[in-house]
Design a protein around this motif. Sequence first.
Motif, PDB file in Angstrom:
ATOM      1  N   CYS A 225       0.820  -1.186  -0.159  1.00  0.00           N
ATOM      2  CA  CYS A 225      -0.016   0.080   0.002  1.00  0.00           C
ATOM      3  C   CYS A 225       0.905   1.173  -0.031  1.00  0.00           C
ATOM      4  O   CYS A 225       1.830   1.641   0.594  1.00  0.00           O
ATOM      5  N   TYR A 227      -0.018   4.276   1.292  1.00  0.00           N
ATOM      6  CA  TYR A 227      -0.417   5.149   1.737  1.00  0.00           C
ATOM      7  C   TYR A 227       0.241   5.312   3.232  1.00  0.00           C
ATOM      8  O   TYR A 227       1.439   5.913   3.388  1.00  0.00           O
ATOM      9  N   CYS A 228      -0.087   4.764   4.269  1.00  0.00           N
ATOM     10  CA  CYS A 228       0.409   4.824   5.679  1.00  0.00           C
ATOM     11  C   CYS A 228       1.493   3.695   6.009  1.00  0.00           C
ATOM     12  O   CYS A 228       1.739   2.857   5.292  1.00  0.00           O
ATOM     13  N   CYS A 230       1.665   1.514   7.951  1.00  0.00           N
ATOM     14  CA  CYS A 230       1.357   0.003   8.455  1.00  0.00           C
ATOM     15  C   CYS A 230       1.890  -0.873   7.295  1.00  0.00           C
ATOM     16  O   CYS A 230       2.223  -2.110   7.618  1.00  0.00           O
ATOM     17  N   GLY A 231       1.913  -0.500   6.011  1.00  0.00           N
ATOM     18  CA  GLY A 231       2.553  -1.553   4.859  1.00  0.00           C
ATOM     19  C   GLY A 231       1.824  -2.607   4.593  1.00  0.00           C
ATOM     20  O   GLY A 231       2.079  -3.701   4.571  1.00  0.00           O
ATOM     21  N   CYS A 232       0.334  -2.526   4.495  1.00  0.00           N
ATOM     22  CA  CYS A 232      -0.452  -3.563   3.896  1.00  0.00           C
ATOM     23  C   CYS A 232       0.066  -4.213   2.794  1.00  0.00           C
ATOM     24  O   CYS A 232       0.295  -3.397   1.618  1.00  0.00           O
ATOM     25  N   LEU A 260      -8.127  -4.324   4.733  1.00  0.00           N
ATOM     26  CA  LEU A 260      -7.331  -3.029   4.402  1.00  0.00           C
ATOM     27  C   LEU A 260      -8.264  -1.905   4.914  1.00  0.00           C
ATOM     28  O   LEU A 260      -9.296  -2.165   5.616  1.00  0.00           O
ATOM     29  N   CYS A 261      -7.793  -0.821   4.623  1.00  0.00           N
ATOM     30  CA  CYS A 261      -8.553   0.602   4.759  1.00  0.00           C
ATOM     31  C   CYS A 261      -9.237   0.865   3.579  1.00  0.00           C
ATOM     32  O   CYS A 261      -8.729   0.488   2.445  1.00  0.00           O
ATOM     33  N   ARG A 263      -8.680   3.702   2.224  1.00  0.00           N
ATOM     34  CA  ARG A 263      -7.304   4.142   1.368  1.00  0.00           C
ATOM     35  C   ARG A 263      -6.669   3.145   0.328  1.00  0.00           C
ATOM     36  O   ARG A 263      -6.368   3.354  -0.721  1.00  0.00           O
ATOM     37  N   GLY A 264      -6.212   2.034   1.161  1.00  0.00           N
ATOM     38  CA  GLY A 264      -5.580   1.057   0.243  1.00  0.00           C
ATOM     39  C   GLY A 264      -6.324   0.171  -0.532  1.00  0.00           C
ATOM     40  O   GLY A 264      -6.110  -0.291  -1.756  1.00  0.00           O
ATOM     41  N   LEU A 395      -4.744  -0.095  10.231  1.00  0.00           N
ATOM     42  CA  LEU A 395      -4.686  -1.509  10.670  1.00  0.00           C
ATOM     43  C   LEU A 395      -4.193  -1.623  12.195  1.00  0.00           C
ATOM     44  O   LEU A 395      -4.519  -2.466  12.776  1.00  0.00           O
TER      45      LEU A 395
HETATM   46 FE1  SF4 Z   1      -2.505   1.959   5.915  1.00  0.00          FE
HETATM   47 FE2  SF4 Z   1      -4.797   1.427   5.035  1.00  0.00          FE
HETATM   48 FE3  SF4 Z   1      -2.880   1.078   3.527  1.00  0.00          FE
HETATM   49 FE4  SF4 Z   1      -3.167  -0.518   5.244  1.00  0.00          FE
HETATM   50  S1  SF4 Z   1      -4.267  -0.331   3.421  1.00  0.00           S
HETATM   51  S2  SF4 Z   1      -1.023   0.377   4.914  1.00  0.00           S
HETATM   52  S3  SF4 Z   1      -3.911   0.840   7.082  1.00  0.00           S
HETATM   53  S4  SF4 Z   1      -3.505   3.284   4.491  1.00  0.00           S
END
Ligand code: SF4
Length: 893
Positions: A225, A227-228, A230-232, A260-261, A263-264, A395
């Motif tokens: 991912c 975005y954040c 957490c590294g999903c 996931l959230c 964003r991901g 996450l």
């Molecule tokens: Fe972060 Fe959401 Fe991406 Fe996971 S899916 S890394 S929680 S932004």
Amino acid sequence: MDSVTITINGLVASGRDGMTILELAREMGISIPTLCYDPDLSPAGACRICLVEEEKTGALLASCVTPITPGMVIQTDSPRVRENRKMIIKLMLASHPESCLLCEKGNRCRLRQIAAELNIGFLDLYKLPNYTGIQELNPFIQRDLSKCILCGKCLRADQELVVVGAIDYFQRGFAAKPATWGDQPLEASPCTFCGTCVSICPTGALSEKGKPALSSPITSVSSICPYCACGCGLSLKTAAFGVVAVEPDREKRTVNQAALCARGHYGWDFISHKERLTSPLLRQGDNWRKCSWAEALDFATATLNKVCQEHGPEALAFLGSSKCTNEENYLFQKLARVGIGTNNIDNGSRLWGPPAAQVWGAPWGWGAMTNPIADLEEARGLLVIGANPDETAPLVAYKIKRAVRFHQAKLVLVDPRGTRLASFAQPWLQLRPGSDGFLLLGFLRVILEEGLGEKKIIETNQAELAELQEAGQVISWNQIVQETGIELPLLKECARQLAREKPLAIILGDGLWQEGWEHFNLAALINFSILTGNLWVKGGGIYPLGKENNAQGARDMGVLPEFLPGYQSFLDEEVREKFAQAWGKSLPKQKGWNAWQMIAKANEGKIKGMYIMGENPLRSFPDQQFVQNSLAKLNLLIVQDLFFTETARLAHVIFPAASFAEKEGTFTNAERRVQLLEPAVLPPGESWPDWKILTELLTRFTGAPAYATPAEILQEINGLVPFYGGIKKERLKQESLFWPCFNAADQGQPRYKGQNVLSISPLIKKIMEIKERKKEAQNSFLLIWGTPLFYFGGGTRSEKSRRLRKIMPPPSLHINPQEAVKRGWTEGSKVKISGGSKEAILPLSFNKEIPPGTVFWPLTPGETNPHNLLDFPEGWPGYFPYPRSRRVSLERI
Ligand code: SF4
């Protein structure tokens, strides 16, 4: 654990006590079809498709919920089993619409697949009319419950994996369906649109809305991912024309498993945005013209050389990216150091990352979590302070909620706002914004005064603890209560609970270190963890929540003015020599300027040229006007990005770069988990992966041959950064997780074992300063601000995601309704916010989560943002220059 021996399909097998028939069969490689089963969910036994026959008793058993017992003789595919499975599927099909050709699920529908496997063609049952229509107005999820088979996977995903509880069974019998409370639309429920229910749904009952195409994906490519921190793990689904969907990567053992959230899951469409840069651009007066890569690179090389010759290498500065890969960041700093000869290099994470190095020292302390995210479920006590993980690191929020809901962990939430975590907290301390240091001092005093610390640690840290006890003489309990707004009995009981519930995991966010407390609060928390015996134990530890996806990697790669890759000091001659040998050129010795200083020096005319890769300081740094004036003074500004950002508009040359989905490389998440991303699609037009642009430039500056692949760059990193040694592409393909250091709590001995209590005197000094400053204007409000779930970063990802943009609320200032009504202000009325020399105008939004006397400003796209109320922190040497909260006055206009 005892083993249990049974016979399956004539084969004798032993399993662990408590295992189900399905689990053992799968371990043996025997396939049993399932619909309601998922290894990440609690078993439900709802669909009965997994039934098997027990030969001795003749019983038909749902294998997903039936434990193995000694002597069982199981047939998984007997005629009786097949006949019953067929009937179950036929009954499901009888109430299922015949719209498979148009169904978004296509040939990925498990119901359809199992029907085909069982050779069900013509349906000889009376069809049951079951029309529900497609629901929802939200941009992400649509529900067609006529396709629902009541497997309950969506409910369990919602309640068990992301612990939101937005949906449950509604009604009974034929009318039964998964629904929100009172069957409201999803938008009116607590749903966060993480999409976990959608990716786990076996049919087309839940589907992704607003996809670029309804076609079934052709390939799946593993990625991470963007975005954040957490590294999903993501699985990018592609069709002929590009990425068509994103799912959690369940092929590998990822940090996120099935969740996931939003964003991901849905925020990836920026990769195919029509405004992507597709060609290098050169400025011509006030206009831009497209040019070839050769022309753009030659221009950049010649102009960098010119600035260097005229003003020296110290007149050039490099701002690297907390979003680009490790390999790209490594090359970027190499270009600065050996291509140009300057240590003026930094990355955008200076804005958000934890100031841990000041506390712990590099390398161990540079911002990484001490334990894996998954370990949070092992905690018995949790403290969340200065962080709203539901929005910044979802996450982590899922794991915290799972620890509370399913493992009886006790959460203490310290937050002025009643965030989503408040309902999980026991208790929620609604402290006054900016008073965290006082609260932490109070917690430490309780531990010492009541003898709640670990005896051995207290004995070995006498001097530091005496300092802490002395502080108690200076700051009274009364003052602590006054500052924090927390009653003394509650504060003391909280500290006792935190000491009692072991192991204790502490989750902290930028709210804690952006309050002007710098790293002092972090030192206090580390002390708390050490004193209570919770550091370096499984389920315990410290979890600083950084922000961007590869902030950790950018720091690890030496995109810092203080360190070479791996936090190795360029002041150390041996280290310099090692790098000089490897890079074939001597290294600069002079300490570089950090991101703030670069901008300030550009304003003073001391920095003449800047190279900015994957950052948009004009959007994300404080005081946009100051940043703009500073960058506009440069003789040369090179910008490398996906879009024509605000910063790119000031550039002399722009390099169009590839997104995460279009390139290979590695990201390092907040746990320091190094993960591989692979290209799923080609970059648009003439854009190139950042590493390719950088290797071309490096060759021009050093004459060294260009790197052919990111794997080759990683190999060089292996040899120079000790804790990345052995991290090879091939290995990362096999193992999705890999701990190079630090997070060894679950793997025997941690490599760092420090148990020394840290000096608390800076915190005490800060507290005294704050006490002095307290004579504030009575009529002012305390402004706090934060990152919302659907908007993230500097304008090149979420802001360019069509679906995330649709759900982003417009800019507004959140205020407690009582506070507003008291002043005769109505919701939506506009107020002028004044802070220092700057002003902004925003409509009011009522929010009873906000304590009286405080206003909250969520970050939104565009220029009207809270950090533009701040003056630029010129010359700031430290990590965090500006406070997260500040006094402002409001005036109705
Ligand atoms: Fe972060 Fe959401 Fe991406 Fe996971 S899916 S890394 S929680 S932004």
